[in-house]
Design a protein around this motif. Sequence first.
Motif, PDB file in Angstrom:
ATOM      1  N   SER A  17       3.791  -0.527  -3.691  1.00  0.00           N
ATOM      2  CA  SER A  17       3.976   0.725  -4.418  1.00  0.00           C
ATOM      3  C   SER A  17       3.151   1.857  -3.811  1.00  0.00           C
ATOM      4  O   SER A  17       3.598   2.997  -3.730  1.00  0.00           O
ATOM      5  CB  SER A  17       3.592   0.527  -5.886  1.00  0.00           C
ATOM      6  N   GLY A  18       1.930   1.531  -3.365  1.00  0.00           N
ATOM      7  CA  GLY A  18       1.113   2.562  -2.710  1.00  0.00           C
ATOM      8  C   GLY A  18       1.737   3.042  -1.404  1.00  0.00           C
ATOM      9  O   GLY A  18       1.722   4.239  -1.096  1.00  0.00           O
ATOM     10  N   TYR A  19       2.296   2.066  -0.668  1.00  0.00           N
ATOM     11  CA  TYR A  19       2.954   2.438   0.595  1.00  0.00           C
ATOM     12  C   TYR A  19       4.177   3.321   0.350  1.00  0.00           C
ATOM     13  O   TYR A  19       4.385   4.317   1.036  1.00  0.00           O
ATOM     14  CB  TYR A  19       3.355   1.169   1.348  1.00  0.00           C
ATOM     15  N   MET A  20       4.986   2.968  -0.647  1.00  0.00           N
ATOM     16  CA  MET A  20       6.171   3.769  -0.953  1.00  0.00           C
ATOM     17  C   MET A  20       5.784   5.159  -1.433  1.00  0.00           C
ATOM     18  O   MET A  20       6.470   6.155  -1.151  1.00  0.00           O
ATOM     19  CB  MET A  20       7.023   3.055  -2.003  1.00  0.00           C
ATOM     20  N   GLU A  21       4.673   5.253  -2.149  1.00  0.00           N
ATOM     21  CA  GLU A  21       4.207   6.570  -2.587  1.00  0.00           C
ATOM     22  C   GLU A  21       3.819   7.433  -1.394  1.00  0.00           C
ATOM     23  O   GLU A  21       4.115   8.640  -1.348  1.00  0.00           O
ATOM     24  CB  GLU A  21       3.010   6.386  -3.525  1.00  0.00           C
ATOM     25  N   GLN A  22       3.153   6.832  -0.423  1.00  0.00           N
ATOM     26  CA  GLN A  22       2.807   7.577   0.787  1.00  0.00           C
ATOM     27  C   GLN A  22       4.049   7.999   1.554  1.00  0.00           C
ATOM     28  O   GLN A  22       4.109   9.110   2.087  1.00  0.00           O
ATOM     29  CB  GLN A  22       1.895   6.725   1.673  1.00  0.00           C
ATOM     30  N   VAL A  23       5.070   7.121   1.613  1.00  0.00           N
ATOM     31  CA  VAL A  23       6.311   7.460   2.305  1.00  0.00           C
ATOM     32  C   VAL A  23       7.002   8.634   1.624  1.00  0.00           C
ATOM     33  O   VAL A  23       7.475   9.567   2.276  1.00  0.00           O
ATOM     34  CB  VAL A  23       7.248   6.231   2.364  1.00  0.00           C
ATOM     35  N   ARG A  24       7.055   8.595   0.276  1.00  0.00           N
ATOM     36  CA  ARG A  24       7.688   9.696  -0.463  1.00  0.00           C
ATOM     37  C   ARG A  24       6.930  11.004  -0.254  1.00  0.00           C
ATOM     38  O   ARG A  24       7.544  12.072  -0.082  1.00  0.00           O
ATOM     39  CB  ARG A  24       7.759   9.337  -1.946  1.00  0.00           C
ATOM     40  N   ARG A  25       5.605  10.922  -0.248  1.00  0.00           N
ATOM     41  CA  ARG A  25       4.807  12.136  -0.038  1.00  0.00           C
ATOM     42  C   ARG A  25       5.026  12.693   1.363  1.00  0.00           C
ATOM     43  O   ARG A  25       5.156  13.907   1.550  1.00  0.00           O
ATOM     44  CB  ARG A  25       3.329  11.819  -0.261  1.00  0.00           C
ATOM     45  N   ARG A  26       5.098  11.798   2.350  1.00  0.00           N
ATOM     46  CA  ARG A  26       5.321  12.246   3.719  1.00  0.00           C
ATOM     47  C   ARG A  26       6.708  12.872   3.872  1.00  0.00           C
ATOM     48  O   ARG A  26       6.871  13.888   4.547  1.00  0.00           O
ATOM     49  CB  ARG A  26       5.160  11.062   4.673  1.00  0.00           C
ATOM     50  N   ARG A  27       7.702  12.279   3.252  1.00  0.00           N
ATOM     51  CA  ARG A  27       9.050  12.857   3.313  1.00  0.00           C
ATOM     52  C   ARG A  27       9.100  14.215   2.622  1.00  0.00           C
ATOM     53  O   ARG A  27       9.777  15.136   3.091  1.00  0.00           O
ATOM     54  CB  ARG A  27      10.047  11.899   2.663  1.00  0.00           C
ATOM     55  N   LEU A  28       8.384  14.343   1.504  1.00  0.00           N
ATOM     56  CA  LEU A  28       8.355  15.623   0.810  1.00  0.00           C
ATOM     57  C   LEU A  28       7.722  16.703   1.683  1.00  0.00           C
ATOM     58  O   LEU A  28       8.256  17.815   1.804  1.00  0.00           O
ATOM     59  CB  LEU A  28       7.577  15.480  -0.504  1.00  0.00           C
ATOM     60  N   TYR A  29       6.580  16.378   2.315  1.00  0.00           N
ATOM     61  CA  TYR A  29       5.928  17.339   3.193  1.00  0.00           C
ATOM     62  C   TYR A  29       6.812  17.695   4.381  1.00  0.00           C
ATOM     63  O   TYR A  29       6.904  18.860   4.789  1.00  0.00           O
ATOM     64  CB  TYR A  29       4.582  16.787   3.687  1.00  0.00           C
ATOM     65  N   GLY A  30       7.494  16.668   4.941  1.00  0.00           N
ATOM     66  CA  GLY A  30       8.394  16.941   6.062  1.00  0.00           C
ATOM     67  C   GLY A  30       9.557  17.824   5.664  1.00  0.00           C
ATOM     68  O   GLY A  30       9.937  18.744   6.394  1.00  0.00           O
ATOM     69  N   GLY A  31      10.131  17.567   4.471  1.00  0.00           N
ATOM     70  CA  GLY A  31      11.232  18.410   4.005  1.00  0.00           C
ATOM     71  C   GLY A  31      10.807  19.835   3.746  1.00  0.00           C
ATOM     72  O   GLY A  31      11.524  20.785   4.084  1.00  0.00           O
ATOM     73  N   LEU A  32       9.626  20.013   3.146  1.00  0.00           N
ATOM     74  CA  LEU A  32       9.126  21.372   2.901  1.00  0.00           C
ATOM     75  C   LEU A  32       8.856  22.110   4.211  1.00  0.00           C
ATOM     76  O   LEU A  32       9.154  23.300   4.334  1.00  0.00           O
ATOM     77  CB  LEU A  32       7.846  21.306   2.054  1.00  0.00           C
ATOM     78  N   THR A  33       8.293  21.386   5.182  1.00  0.00           N
ATOM     79  CA  THR A  33       8.034  22.012   6.483  1.00  0.00           C
ATOM     80  C   THR A  33       9.334  22.446   7.150  1.00  0.00           C
ATOM     81  O   THR A  33       9.434  23.551   7.692  1.00  0.00           O
ATOM     82  CB  THR A  33       7.281  21.038   7.402  1.00  0.00           C
ATOM     83  N   LEU A  34      10.352  21.589   7.109  1.00  0.00           N
ATOM     84  CA  LEU A  34      11.645  21.935   7.693  1.00  0.00           C
ATOM     85  C   LEU A  34      12.271  23.117   6.971  1.00  0.00           C
ATOM     86  O   LEU A  34      12.839  24.013   7.608  1.00  0.00           O
ATOM     87  CB  LEU A  34      12.573  20.724   7.629  1.00  0.00           C
ATOM     88  N   LEU A  35      12.169  23.148   5.642  1.00  0.00           N
ATOM     89  CA  LEU A  35      12.726  24.263   4.865  1.00  0.00           C
ATOM     90  C   LEU A  35      12.039  25.577   5.221  1.00  0.00           C
ATOM     91  O   LEU A  35      12.702  26.605   5.411  1.00  0.00           O
ATOM     92  CB  LEU A  35      12.585  23.967   3.373  1.00  0.00           C
ATOM     93  N   ILE A  36      10.715  25.545   5.330  1.00  0.00           N
ATOM     94  CA  ILE A  36       9.974  26.762   5.699  1.00  0.00           C
ATOM     95  C   ILE A  36      10.372  27.223   7.092  1.00  0.00           C
ATOM     96  O   ILE A  36      10.553  28.421   7.343  1.00  0.00           O
ATOM     97  CB  ILE A  36       8.457  26.498   5.604  1.00  0.00           C
ATOM     98  N   PHE A  37      10.526  26.262   8.012  1.00  0.00           N
ATOM     99  CA  PHE A  37      10.924  26.620   9.373  1.00  0.00           C
ATOM    100  C   PHE A  37      12.296  27.279   9.389  1.00  0.00           C
ATOM    101  O   PHE A  37      12.504  28.297  10.056  1.00  0.00           O
ATOM    102  CB  PHE A  37      10.931  25.359  10.245  1.00  0.00           C
ATOM    103  N   VAL A  38      13.253  26.721   8.648  1.00  0.00           N
ATOM    104  CA  VAL A  38      14.600  27.288   8.599  1.00  0.00           C
ATOM    105  C   VAL A  38      14.574  28.689   7.994  1.00  0.00           C
ATOM    106  O   VAL A  38      15.240  29.614   8.489  1.00  0.00           O
ATOM    107  CB  VAL A  38      15.537  26.360   7.807  1.00  0.00           C
TER     108      VAL A  38
END
Length: 288
Positions: A17-38
């Motif tokens: 569960s801790g690993y999946m939480e880190q994966v979700r957080r990383r995906r969220l940060y990656g999506g926000l970064t991509l959105l800001i870039f676009v």
Amino acid sequence: MTDATHPGAPSVQTIQSGYMEQVRRRRLYGGLTLLIFVLLMASGFMVADERNAGGFWEGLHQVGDYPADVLSEAWEKRAQLPSLMVRFFPALIETVNIAAVSTLIGAALGILLSLLATRGLAPAPRLIPVFRRLMDVMRAIPEIVIALVLIFVLGGGPVPAMIAIAIHTAGALGKLFSEVAENASLGSVQGLASTGANWWQQMLLGVMPQVAPNYLSYGLLRFEINIRASAILGFVGAGGLGYELRNSMAWGPGRFDEAAAIFILLFGTIVLFDQISSRYRNRLTHGA
């Protein structure tokens, strides 16, 4: 919940569960970064489009008009292309000479700067940051900017182009050479120092034999780049094939056959030297 076989240790479910939480957080940060870039790219495009003399979308359908005019006129006068290529061949030789001389001068200066900026090899370690910042400045300023300043001081011709490309080459190759020199073995350098060899002798006999293949490989690669750069600098009055191309393009219809001949010469030269340098770079680095 803990593991029964290891009291106090977290369970597999907790770790998962801790690993999946880190994966979700990383995906969220990656999506926000991509959105800001676009969003930044879209807003930048809108600002640039508004400040253009003509709108991008209004002129998009005309992108192919100029190449089509050049190709059609070159095809109509295709019988004259060989003679035009012979006519502009001296300008091509001048362009290649600019690239060759600037590469030799820039590579020589880059070797010196790289050795002065490499930890474990520099004779003055405290000055390493100074030489590194100097190389940063040399490669940060575009060749065309340096050439424009030198043309204002020295006048038009191949000399400003050669100096401008050599300065940028020294900064770029100096950085690459320094990274290669950092991986050189210091055993031979220390052995030469124990026999009383000076710094130049240590570098020449202890370091250069180790890094020479990579240095030559990077130098050949930079020569390819400098051929293109010397042609581009011709557009600002630095001589060579680019100067002739600018004149033929500025006249417009009636001189498009000359532009086509120059394009053929330039393209053929770049492909030729690209193949030659690639072959020798492979032999130097891989022995193939």
